[in-house]
Scaffold this motif. Structure first.
Motif, PDB file in Angstrom:
ATOM      1  N   TYR A   4     -37.432  12.904  15.405  1.00 58.76           N
ATOM      2  CA  TYR A   4     -38.596  11.735  15.988  1.00 58.76           C
ATOM      3  C   TYR A   4     -38.214  10.601  15.920  1.00 58.76           C
ATOM      4  CZ  TYR A   4     -41.824  15.889  14.368  1.00 58.76           C
ATOM      5  OH  TYR A   4     -43.002  16.779  14.566  1.00 58.76           O
ATOM      6  N   LEU A  44     -39.537  15.529  22.508  1.00 59.91           N
ATOM      7  CA  LEU A  44     -40.212  15.741  21.324  1.00 59.91           C
ATOM      8  C   LEU A  44     -40.257  16.990  21.377  1.00 59.91           C
ATOM      9  CD1 LEU A  44     -41.929  13.864  19.338  1.00 59.91           C
ATOM     10  CD2 LEU A  44     -43.374  13.222  21.544  1.00 59.91           C
ATOM     11  N   ALA A  52     -47.832  21.986  19.381  1.00 62.13           N
ATOM     12  CA  ALA A  52     -47.365  20.346  20.261  1.00 62.13           C
ATOM     13  C   ALA A  52     -48.406  19.708  19.067  1.00 62.13           C
ATOM     14  CB  ALA A  52     -47.711  20.717  21.492  1.00 62.13           C
ATOM     15  N   SER A  55     -47.198  18.075  15.471  1.00 63.04           N
ATOM     16  CA  SER A  55     -45.586  17.279  16.248  1.00 63.04           C
ATOM     17  C   SER A  55     -46.287  15.862  16.955  1.00 63.04           C
ATOM     18  CB  SER A  55     -45.691  18.463  16.949  1.00 63.04           C
ATOM     19  OG  SER A  55     -43.684  17.852  17.605  1.00 63.04           O
ATOM     20  N   TYR A  56     -47.214  16.145  17.647  1.00 57.65           N
ATOM     21  CA  TYR A  56     -47.300  14.822  18.277  1.00 57.65           C
ATOM     22  C   TYR A  56     -47.701  13.919  16.862  1.00 57.65           C
ATOM     23  CZ  TYR A  56     -46.448  17.497  22.427  1.00 57.65           C
ATOM     24  OH  TYR A  56     -45.778  18.060  23.069  1.00 57.65           O
ATOM     25  N   TYR A  59     -45.736  12.376  14.937  1.00 56.29           N
ATOM     26  CA  TYR A  59     -44.785  11.656  15.475  1.00 56.29           C
ATOM     27  C   TYR A  59     -44.688  10.196  15.667  1.00 56.29           C
ATOM     28  CZ  TYR A  59     -42.264   8.677  19.366  1.00 56.29           C
ATOM     29  OH  TYR A  59     -42.021   7.880  20.220  1.00 56.29           O
TER      30      TYR A  59
END
Length: 103
Positions: A4, A44, A52, A55-56, A59
């Motif tokens: 990240y 990413l 996703a 994860s985003y 991040y």
């Protein structure tokens, strides 16, 4: 989290290059911008969470902290208490998203 961090550096650098071009720098700045932003997207996509969106979201916290570091290291502007507190809260949120026990 190192993935990240590297993704954030690439995204910020790419966006900074576009920002610089938009404000009068040479159009050549768009070449490293495109390379950096493509690298950001690739990294990413390698992030470990199976969803996703999770994860985003995680991040995003790292991106906020990296942006404050960019402010200090590249733009030579000292972050104030609100910058640092906000980055700390964002990192705490990212850690919770990434490492919270799930059933």
């Amino acid at each position: 989290m190192p993935l990240y961090v590297l993704a954030a550096v690439l995204e910020i650098a790419g966006c900074f290059a576009v920002w610089s071009w938009w404000r009068g720098a040479s159009i050549v700045w768009l070449i490293p911008a495109a390379i950096a932003l493509a690298g950001f997207a690739y990294l990413l996509a390698l992030a470990p969470p199976t969803h996703a969106g999770r994860s985003y979201a995680a991040y995003g916290g790292v991106y906020i902290a990296a942006s404050v570091a960019w402010l200090a290291l590249i733009e030579r502007t000292r972050p104030d208490w609100a910058d640092l507190a906000g980055a700390g809260l964002a990192l705490a949120g990212a850690a919770l998203i990434l490492w919270a026990p799930r059933g």
